[in-house]
Every structure is written in structure tokens, then in C-alpha cells.
Design a protein around this motif. Structure first.
Motif, PDB file in Angstrom:
ATOM      1  N   ASP A  28       0.810  -1.217   0.000  1.00 15.89           N
ATOM      2  CA  ASP A  28       0.000   0.000   0.000  1.00 15.89           C
ATOM      3  C   ASP A  28       0.849   1.276   0.000  1.00 15.89           C
ATOM      4  OD1 ASP A  28       0.225  -1.455   2.633  1.00 15.89           O
ATOM      5  OD2 ASP A  28      -0.208   0.561   3.389  1.00 15.89           O
ATOM      6  N   TYR A  29       2.143   1.156   0.328  1.00 19.24           N
ATOM      7  CA  TYR A  29       3.029   2.320   0.250  1.00 19.24           C
ATOM      8  C   TYR A  29       3.086   2.877  -1.161  1.00 19.24           C
ATOM      9  CZ  TYR A  29       6.515  -0.739  -1.908  1.00 19.24           C
ATOM     10  OH  TYR A  29       7.165  -1.585  -2.758  1.00 19.24           O
ATOM     11  N   LEU A  30       2.776   2.021  -2.161  1.00 21.02           N
ATOM     12  CA  LEU A  30       2.804   2.465  -3.553  1.00 21.02           C
ATOM     13  C   LEU A  30       1.759   3.543  -3.825  1.00 21.02           C
ATOM     14  CD1 LEU A  30       3.342  -0.958  -5.376  1.00 21.02           C
ATOM     15  CD2 LEU A  30       4.987   0.926  -5.145  1.00 21.02           C
ATOM     16  N   LEU A  31       0.678   3.528  -3.087  1.00 21.40           N
ATOM     17  CA  LEU A  31      -0.338   4.567  -3.246  1.00 21.40           C
ATOM     18  C   LEU A  31       0.247   5.928  -2.887  1.00 21.40           C
ATOM     19  CD1 LEU A  31      -3.368   2.707  -1.608  1.00 21.40           C
ATOM     20  CD2 LEU A  31      -2.921   3.020  -4.048  1.00 21.40           C
ATOM     21  N   ARG A  32       0.993   5.965  -1.811  1.00 21.81           N
ATOM     22  CA  ARG A  32       1.645   7.210  -1.396  1.00 21.81           C
ATOM     23  C   ARG A  32       2.714   7.605  -2.394  1.00 21.81           C
ATOM     24  NH1 ARG A  32       4.686   7.821   4.485  1.00 21.81           N
ATOM     25  NH2 ARG A  32       4.321  10.032   4.817  1.00 21.81           N
ATOM     26  N   ARG A 189      10.189   1.305  -0.777  1.00 25.45           N
ATOM     27  CA  ARG A 189       9.259   1.072   0.328  1.00 25.45           C
ATOM     28  C   ARG A 189       9.654   1.884   1.562  1.00 25.45           C
ATOM     29  NH1 ARG A 189       6.586  -4.520   2.612  1.00 25.45           N
ATOM     30  NH2 ARG A 189       5.458  -3.507   4.319  1.00 25.45           N
ATOM     31  N   ALA A 190      10.943   1.914   1.878  1.00 26.29           N
ATOM     32  CA  ALA A 190      11.399   2.664   3.036  1.00 26.29           C
ATOM     33  C   ALA A 190      11.060   4.146   2.905  1.00 26.29           C
ATOM     34  CB  ALA A 190      12.908   2.483   3.216  1.00 26.29           C
ATOM     35  N   ASN A 195       5.775   2.746   8.398  1.00 29.30           N
ATOM     36  CA  ASN A 195       6.257   1.996   9.559  1.00 29.30           C
ATOM     37  C   ASN A 195       7.686   1.550   9.302  1.00 29.30           C
ATOM     38  OD1 ASN A 195       6.611   0.537  11.888  1.00 29.30           O
ATOM     39  ND2 ASN A 195       4.745  -0.669  11.681  1.00 29.30           N
ATOM     40  N   LEU A 196       8.566   2.528   9.245  1.00 24.72           N
ATOM     41  CA  LEU A 196       9.963   2.290   8.874  1.00 24.72           C
ATOM     42  C   LEU A 196      10.686   1.435   9.905  1.00 24.72           C
ATOM     43  CD1 LEU A 196      12.163   2.862   6.845  1.00 24.72           C
ATOM     44  CD2 LEU A 196      12.518   5.094   7.899  1.00 24.72           C
ATOM     45  N   ILE A 263       9.590   8.212  13.148  1.00 26.46           N
ATOM     46  CA  ILE A 263      11.049   8.314  13.143  1.00 26.46           C
ATOM     47  C   ILE A 263      11.516   8.967  11.847  1.00 26.46           C
ATOM     48  CG2 ILE A 263      11.321   6.305  14.645  1.00 26.46           C
ATOM     49  CD1 ILE A 263      12.175   4.693  12.194  1.00 26.46           C
ATOM     50  N   VAL A 264      12.659   9.633  11.919  1.00 24.65           N
ATOM     51  CA  VAL A 264      13.180  10.302  10.726  1.00 24.65           C
ATOM     52  C   VAL A 264      13.666   9.274   9.713  1.00 24.65           C
ATOM     53  CG1 VAL A 264      13.820  12.428  11.911  1.00 24.65           C
ATOM     54  CG2 VAL A 264      15.496  10.563  11.732  1.00 24.65           C
ATOM     55  N   LYS A 265      13.522   9.649   8.452  1.00 24.62           N
ATOM     56  CA  LYS A 265      14.144   8.863   7.387  1.00 24.62           C
ATOM     57  C   LYS A 265      15.610   9.280   7.355  1.00 24.62           C
ATOM     58  CE  LYS A 265      10.850  10.007   4.356  1.00 24.62           C
ATOM     59  NZ  LYS A 265      10.034  10.032   3.107  1.00 24.62           N
ATOM     60  N   ALA A 266      16.363   8.602   8.190  1.00 22.51           N
ATOM     61  CA  ALA A 266      17.713   9.061   8.526  1.00 22.51           C
ATOM     62  C   ALA A 266      18.704   8.912   7.385  1.00 22.51           C
ATOM     63  CB  ALA A 266      18.222   8.301   9.751  1.00 22.51           C
ATOM     64  N   TYR A 267      18.454   7.988   6.485  1.00 23.11           N
ATOM     65  CA  TYR A 267      19.382   7.770   5.380  1.00 23.11           C
ATOM     66  C   TYR A 267      19.254   8.855   4.313  1.00 23.11           C
ATOM     67  CZ  TYR A 267      15.152   6.027   3.138  1.00 23.11           C
ATOM     68  OH  TYR A 267      13.874   5.923   2.640  1.00 23.11           O
ATOM     69  N   CYS A 268      18.304   9.754   4.513  1.00 22.51           N
ATOM     70  CA  CYS A 268      18.060  10.790   3.506  1.00 22.51           C
ATOM     71  C   CYS A 268      17.340  11.976   4.133  1.00 22.51           C
ATOM     72  CB  CYS A 268      17.193  10.238   2.365  1.00 22.51           C
ATOM     73  SG  CYS A 268      15.472   9.920   2.835  1.00 22.51           S
ATOM     74  N   CYS A 269      16.969  12.911   3.324  1.00 20.53           N
ATOM     75  CA  CYS A 269      15.795  13.753   3.473  1.00 20.53           C
ATOM     76  C   CYS A 269      15.817  14.805   4.569  1.00 20.53           C
ATOM     77  CB  CYS A 269      14.558  12.886   3.623  1.00 20.53           C
ATOM     78  SG  CYS A 269      14.457  11.602   2.374  1.00 20.53           S
TER      79      CYS A 269
END
Length: 390
Positions: A28-32, A189-190, A195-196, A263-269
């Protein structure tokens, strides 16, 4: 009319079944992903996509420390080759900082010195910098501390020996597909999942950790989760109090999260501007000191800027490494060509932010545009000494 109604009904049913199947198969992450990227005219993450996600604030300093401006600021024009590249691949910000002063500064596409844009993987360098701070404070024992000390999910099997240093140096051996344009990859997906934490804690080891370099965004995300456990606060707050404020950042930054209060998307952003991103280059240029005070251990800085593996000289601990005209350099690097490049020998920092890069055409781990920024910056600097035509 009847056939049209049947078609519309059939289409609605098809879309409903498609959406239902995405939830059933946990896609369902694909919708986002579709809503954020394709509906905004893009095919991958983009510079301003932070506006479409929840964010945590990296608070600015209450006592700003503006960059000094060189006496001959912007007196040398951008070279023709550099200007053509900027336009061709959508540069939005380009800075040359010489001897701690902004010597050249250009912005494009309505961006200014205050405009925020996505750091993408330049954030990995900031996460590893935070690791160094946590070690300096005794919150984490060393680069050799086991990840399983923080997350027992990794106590068994091949991941039992995995360390925080393995995560920082991209040597975890975890199963991860670093594919940015594949909608079904774990990287995609990440980026869009809500729900990372669960996704990361479900990773499995497929190779012995600490043996070879393999660039995986999941490493940095797991490292950030370890740091947060060690210091007992969100990474955005930790970066703010440890670096953003002490280094006099002039603007709040935004760090994308997987969901509201997540939580932060720490690998990026991290969304910030060129001037504030450059501060991390200056910190490492000064061996961890800021205004004469050590806010990061110099030994950790030196370790970070040294290749861990002989056959992977392009990477240390969270930082990219290269050389130019026999000068050693290090840099932060992000998707689509985000760079903070530091040449210590010449007390030089080059920042480029933009919409695209030019992939390597010769097998080098460094992109083609990366070298153009260096070559043309030095031509501009040379013109100051010996004025010539572009």
C-alpha cells in the motif's frame, strides 16, 4: 450511455480491487508513492518533496553565525561550461567557499540562499557525524559496539557480530536492494512506508559483516535507530543540540519522518539550504572544531575520512573520498547530485544542489558532474589570479 456506465462501474471495481490487493500484499506504500511523485510530475523523489511528508524540526541556533563574504564575492563569472551544466541538469544552488568566506554564490529556478531542498543521502554523513558525537559523549562505547546491544533482533545468526561501525562504513552484510527507480524495491518502500522501524528490524543478514563495502541505505537507518536509543532522544533534536545550534545554523531544517511523530528517514531527506549544509564540510575541514572548540573528536573525523577497505577507497565512515589533481578531498553526496565537497589542502568547500546529476560514464564510483564542479571551480579561482576569458 449504458456501455459507458458499465465501463465506469467496471473501472471503479478494478481500481477498488487493485487498492485492496495492495493492502493485502503489503504494497500500500505504492499509493503514497504515486500520489507524491507521479501526481507531481516526477518519477522519483525530488528536491521539494519534503512538503508532502511529515517532518521533525532541526532547530536553528538562537545566535546565528553567518558566513563571511569574500571581498571579491561573485566578481568572477561562472565559466561557460559550468553554466551550461547548471542549466542542463537543473542546478538550484552553487557555492564556492574559500578560506572560510563565500567567494561565489549562484542560484537558479527561483531558489535563494534561504530556500530549502532535499539533502537526500548527504544526510548519511550527518548521521555518522552524530555517531561520532555519541561516542565522544560515552553514549556509544565505540565503532565496535554491537548493534544487538540496542536491538536484540540482531543477536542471532550472521548479524550477531554486526557493529555500529559496520553500519557507518557500509559493511553490514544486510539484505537490501539499493534501487531508487524500482517501485517494488525495499529502498522505495522505506521512502514511502509509514512503519519504517518495523521494516528495518525485519532485515536479515546475507553476508558476514565487517568484510566488504556495499552501499545500503538501510545501514544508515538502522544506525540512526541505534543512536536514538543510545542518546534517549530523537535524532533531529540530537543533531540540533550537537551541531545545528553550535555551528550557528541560520535556518530551521526539516527532517522527513515516516508518519506524524514517527522516526526520521535518517538515510536521507533533510531539507535545508546550501549555506547551512556547508557547515558540516567546515566542521570536518577543521577536524571537528568550531570556533576553536572541539564539538567532535578529531580522531573520529580522521577515521571517518580514511577508507576502511583497500578495495573500496571511495568511502570511509559516512563520507565519500576522492582526489583531484593529487589533492585529497572528501564529500557529502546525495541522490540527483547533492554535494558538499571539501578540498582541505586549498581550504575550499564547494556546494551544489540540484535536480539531476550526470552518472559516471567510465566506471568511476564518482559521477561525471562531480569532476566538472571541481575543474570549473578551479578555473574560476585561477581567473582571480590571472584574469582570462571563460
Amino acid at each position: 450511455m449504458k456501455k459507458l456506465k458499465q465501463f465506469i462501474v467496471g473501472l471503479v471495481i478494478f481500481i477498488a480491487l487493485l487498492i485492496l490487493s495492495l493492502y493485502i500484499f503489503e504494497k500500500d506504500y505504492l499509493l503514497r508513492a504515486v500520489r507524491v511523485t507521479y501526481f507531481n510530475g516526477h518519477t522519483t523523489a525530488f528536491l521539494d518533496d519534503y512538503k508532502h511528508f511529515d517532518n521533525r524540526i532541526i532547530e536553528k541556533s538562537t545566535v546565528a553565525q553567518p558566513w563571511k563574504i569574500a571581498k571579491n564575492y561573485n566578481q568572477i563569472k561562472t565559466t561557460k561550461r559550468l553554466e551550461e551544466l547548471h542549466k542542463a541538469i537543473g542546478t538550484v544552488a552553487f557555492l564556492i567557499i574559500k578560506k572560510d568566506s563565500i567567494w561565489h554564490e549562484s542560484y537558479y529556478d527561483n531558489y535563494t540562499k534561504n530556500s530549502k531542498s532535499n539533502s537526500f543521502s548527504m544526510a548519511k554523513s550527518i548521521v555518522s557525524t552524530s555517531l561520532g558525537k555519541a561516542i565522544m559523549q560515552g553514549k556509544i562505547k565505540s565503532l565496535d559496539q554491537k548493534v544487538s546491544d540496542f536491538f536484540p533482533e540482531f543477536k542471532k545468526g550472521i548479524t550477531a557480530d554486526m557493529t555500529v561501525g559496520d553500519l557507518s562504513s557500509m559493511a553490514s552484510g544486510l539484505d537490501w536492494d539499493e534501487a531508487y527507480y524500482d517501485p517494488f524495491s525495499i529502498t522505495t518502500r522505506a521512502y514511502f512506508d509509514d512503519n519504517l522501524r518495523t521494516l528495518i528490524l525485519g532485515l536479515k543478514g546475507i553476508e558476514k559483516p565487517g568484510k566488504t563495502y556495499k552501499y545500503l541505505s538501510g545501514n544508515t537507518q538502522l544506525l540512526a535507530m541505534c543512536i536514538e536509543k543510545a542518546v534517549g532522544k530523537s535524532l533531529a533534536n540530537y543533531v540540533s543540540e550537537s551541531f545545528w545550534k553550535p555551528m550557528g545554523a541560520q535556518s530551521d531544517a526539516l527532517w522527513q519522518t515516516d508518519r506524524e511523530n514517527g522516526i526520521v528517514k535518517a538515510y536521507c531527506c533533510i531539507a535545508s539550504n546550501a549555506r547551512d549544509f556547508a557547515r558540516f564540510g567546515k566542521l570536518y575541514l577543521q577536524h571537528g572544531k568550531w570556533n576553536g572548540k572541539a564539538i567532535l573528536d578529531s580522531a573520529f573525523v580522521a577515521k571517518s575520512l580514511t577508507p576502511r577497505f583497500k578495495d573500496s577507497p571511495q568511502y570511509g565512515y559516512g563520507w565519500w573520498l576522492s582526489n583531484f589533481k593529487n589533492k585529497q578531498l572528501f564529500y557529502m553526496r546525495g541522490h540527483l547530485g547533492q554535494y558538499v565537497i571539501v578540498v582541505p589542502e586549498d581550504d575550499l568547500i564547494i556546494v551544489r544542489l540540484g535536480n539531476h546529476d550526470k552518472p559516471s560514464t567510465n566506471g568511476s564510483p564518482h559521477t561525471d558532474d562531480f569532476y566538472v564542479y571541481l575543474e570549473e571551480s578551479y578555473k574560476m579561482l585561477q581567473q582571480e589570479l590571472s584574469p582570462t576569458k571563460n
